[in-house]
Scaffold this motif. Structure first.
Motif, PDB file in Angstrom:
ATOM      1  N   ARG A  90       1.724   4.207  -3.402  1.00 13.29           N
ATOM      2  CA  ARG A  90       1.704   5.616  -3.282  1.00 13.29           C
ATOM      3  C   ARG A  90       2.807   6.408  -3.606  1.00 13.29           C
ATOM      4  O   ARG A  90       2.889   7.173  -4.241  1.00 13.29           O
ATOM      5  CB  ARG A  90       1.125   5.942  -1.989  1.00 13.29           C
ATOM      6  N   ILE A  91       4.060   5.577  -3.081  1.00 11.70           N
ATOM      7  CA  ILE A  91       5.267   6.678  -3.298  1.00 11.70           C
ATOM      8  C   ILE A  91       6.090   6.235  -4.269  1.00 11.70           C
ATOM      9  O   ILE A  91       7.082   6.768  -4.723  1.00 11.70           O
ATOM     10  CB  ILE A  91       5.771   6.907  -2.006  1.00 11.70           C
ATOM     11  N   ALA A 127       0.852  -1.189   0.071  1.00  7.92           N
ATOM     12  CA  ALA A 127       0.060  -0.037  -0.124  1.00  7.92           C
ATOM     13  C   ALA A 127       0.839   1.295   0.056  1.00  7.92           C
ATOM     14  O   ALA A 127       0.531   2.100  -0.824  1.00  7.92           O
ATOM     15  CB  ALA A 127      -1.198  -0.039   1.177  1.00  7.92           C
ATOM     16  N   VAL A 128       2.261   1.265   0.764  1.00 12.75           N
ATOM     17  CA  VAL A 128       2.897   2.351   0.905  1.00 12.75           C
ATOM     18  C   VAL A 128       3.422   2.418  -0.300  1.00 12.75           C
ATOM     19  O   VAL A 128       3.537   3.869  -0.978  1.00 12.75           O
ATOM     20  CB  VAL A 128       3.989   2.433   1.887  1.00 12.75           C
ATOM     21  N   LEU A 166       2.421   4.665  -8.059  1.00 14.30           N
ATOM     22  CA  LEU A 166       1.646   5.554  -8.732  1.00 14.30           C
ATOM     23  C   LEU A 166       2.560   6.755  -9.618  1.00 14.30           C
ATOM     24  O   LEU A 166       2.080   7.190 -10.795  1.00 14.30           O
ATOM     25  CB  LEU A 166       0.861   6.364  -7.672  1.00 14.30           C
ATOM     26  N   PRO A 167       3.661   7.347  -8.836  1.00 11.33           N
ATOM     27  CA  PRO A 167       4.471   8.092  -9.502  1.00 11.33           C
ATOM     28  C   PRO A 167       5.108   7.530 -10.830  1.00 11.33           C
ATOM     29  O   PRO A 167       4.973   8.424 -11.915  1.00 11.33           O
ATOM     30  CB  PRO A 167       5.603   8.358  -8.522  1.00 11.33           C
ATOM     31  N   HIS A 168       5.427   6.153 -10.893  1.00 13.87           N
ATOM     32  CA  HIS A 168       5.706   5.586 -12.283  1.00 13.87           C
ATOM     33  C   HIS A 168       4.595   5.559 -13.292  1.00 13.87           C
ATOM     34  O   HIS A 168       4.939   6.161 -14.447  1.00 13.87           O
ATOM     35  CB  HIS A 168       6.250   4.225 -12.117  1.00 13.87           C
ATOM     36  N   LEU A 202       7.007  14.338   3.118  1.00 18.68           N
ATOM     37  CA  LEU A 202       7.506  13.096   2.691  1.00 18.68           C
ATOM     38  C   LEU A 202       8.946  13.088   2.431  1.00 18.68           C
ATOM     39  O   LEU A 202       9.699  12.116   2.387  1.00 18.68           O
ATOM     40  CB  LEU A 202       6.396  12.527   1.452  1.00 18.68           C
TER      41      LEU A 202
END
Lengths: 299, 299
Positions: B186-187, B182-183, B190-192, B291
């Motif tokens: 998000r970091i 899950a972490v 998703l950015p990819h 972050l």
């Protein structure tokens, strides 16, 4: 090259330009016009200006041989020019450093006294770190410096600004303002809005299906990919708010393209279509390779 | 620390680990299992392995004191483990280097012979440049190395992998596989996907309202912001395809969060609500600052 140069807005761009103007003796005198007292002290401390003031009425009367560089958030420029107008006399030249051009090319000339010329400019340098404290000599080295002359532009004024760009080691580039805005919407303004949404979505929040993820864990696992993908989102909000609003149509058109590309990838992920997803990711790599020289280099 | 270490998939991660294992004398022998003849030559040339083979049947029989590190695209790991199983005897330890964990923790243990233990791992190092030719010593220095033990995990095996992580200067971190997924969705994941859509949307195409923008102009004006925002999209498509598909639920949940944040910003831009847009951009800066340590540093 110039007699007096007034830099209205002494931040990263205005401050760095002031440093180069003074260091390279490109102007007899560099005068800063700023909004806050503290900026006067900072601008003098880093050597960005010879003097600075909060008061447009304290400015010298500008004419032949003098230049005004507007380096504030783009939507503040029309009111700023109204306040500057009394200091402008025939022969003075006005340019700007904003990231959107068509809006200014329409809005500013009607506000200028007779004989005062405006040529839009966009030195494409800088970073997400705004403010004169981040200003530095040589910021414009190797950068493109877009200029947007029109039918009314005098060749002499255009030549002066191209010479200024070259004098700070930038590459002047004449462009139609609408074309400039369409291109930067795609390769600069869209990435900024997307990076902001990415930072917001990744960050901790009560909302969202997984809004309860522990912040310390998100922070510990956020690596260089997250850092670089969201870096531009650290840019000053007032500057980017004005960019988005003054280039709205082109930005919305770019957002349409982005949302279509994302929906395509999402569909492949949702349906588990690995073959389509591979093609989509490969197409992205190829698109980037066409736009970025040395795609592997980190920044 | 180990007798024999078999690295299945000698690319950036597997190759860099092999270099550190050999350089730091952490294994008596490092054996590479690869798919292509050329990778054997490259892996030997950079010193990533003592020997390498294309054939699982050519591997030594692995047992107590031996380690297998799976470093191929995540969806290839179950079939790979089926082919490796005959070489595995009781006491052998298996781990992996994939970016998704829950899928593997479910899929791999049933494929292993009795007495062979699997502990999921995710060394969070690397770059968009895949392949053993980009492998380097010290790649894991300062990186988090996630391990996902479960109720069946033996303390001894877990301790061995934590010691391995520390021996290559990484920081071992025990996590529940679902929480890890899950972490990183998000970091990292998703950015990819977002960076890929961004590169696709910015790139030249016949489609889209402004698909006719000249490529040379897009290329000339694409600056460091575009480069860094899309950098991760240069990563190997097969690796990222498998990551997206094996972490689909968490990734789709993160995409929901992203699309909501983007829609919010788009609405403010569309309606010209500068006040809301400022708040949104400020919120993004604050989320990123929570972050990213030293948000200003470029990467």
């Amino acid at each position: 090259m110039f007699d007096r140069v007034v830099i209205a807005g002494v931040g990263l761009i205005g401050g760095s330009l002031g440093m180069d103007l003074r260091e390279r003796r490109l102007a007899r005198r560099v005068v800063g016009l700023v909004r806050r007292e503290v900026t006067i002290r900072e601008a003098l401390a880093v050597g960005a200006v010879d003097e600075a003031t909060l008061d447009p009425e304290a400015l010298p009367r500008l004419s032949e041989g003098d230049l005004v560089v507007l380096a504030t958030p783009v939507l503040t420029m029309p009111p700023l020019v109204r306040r500057l107008a009394p200091a402008l006399a025939s022969g003075a030249l006005v340019t700007d450093a904003a990231s959107t051009k068509a809006y200014l090319v329409r809005a500013l000339p009607p506000l200028l006294p007779p004989g005062v010329e405006f040529i839009g400019g966009h030195p494409m340098a800088g970073s997400e770190r705004g403010g004169v404290r981040h200003a530095r000599r040589g910021l414009f080295h190797g950068a493109r410096w877009v200029l947007t002359p029109d039918a009314q532009t005098s060749p002499e004024a255009l030549a002066q600004l191209e010479a200024l760009a070259r004098a700070v080691e930038a590459e002047p580039l004449r462009l139609d303002p609408e074309l400039h805005d369409a291109v930067v919407a795609r390769i600069s303004h869209l990435p900024h809005v997307v990076a902001a949404a990415l930072a917001t979505a990744a960050g901790p929040s009560a909302a969202g299906p997984d809004g309860d993820l522990p912040l310390d864990l998100l922070r510990r696992l956020a690596a260089s990919g997250f850092r670089s993908t969201t870096r531009v989102a650290d840019g000053p909000a007032p500057v980017w708010r004005d960019i988005c609003l003054s280039n709205r149509e082109a930005l919305l058109a770019s957002l349409d393209r982005f949302e279509a590309a994302l929906a395509w990838l999402r569909e492949a992920i949702t349906t588990g279509d690995g073959e389509a997803l591979s093609r989509g990711l490969e197409a992205a790599r190829e698109a980037r390779a066409q736009l970025v020289s040395d795609p592997g280099r980190q920044l």
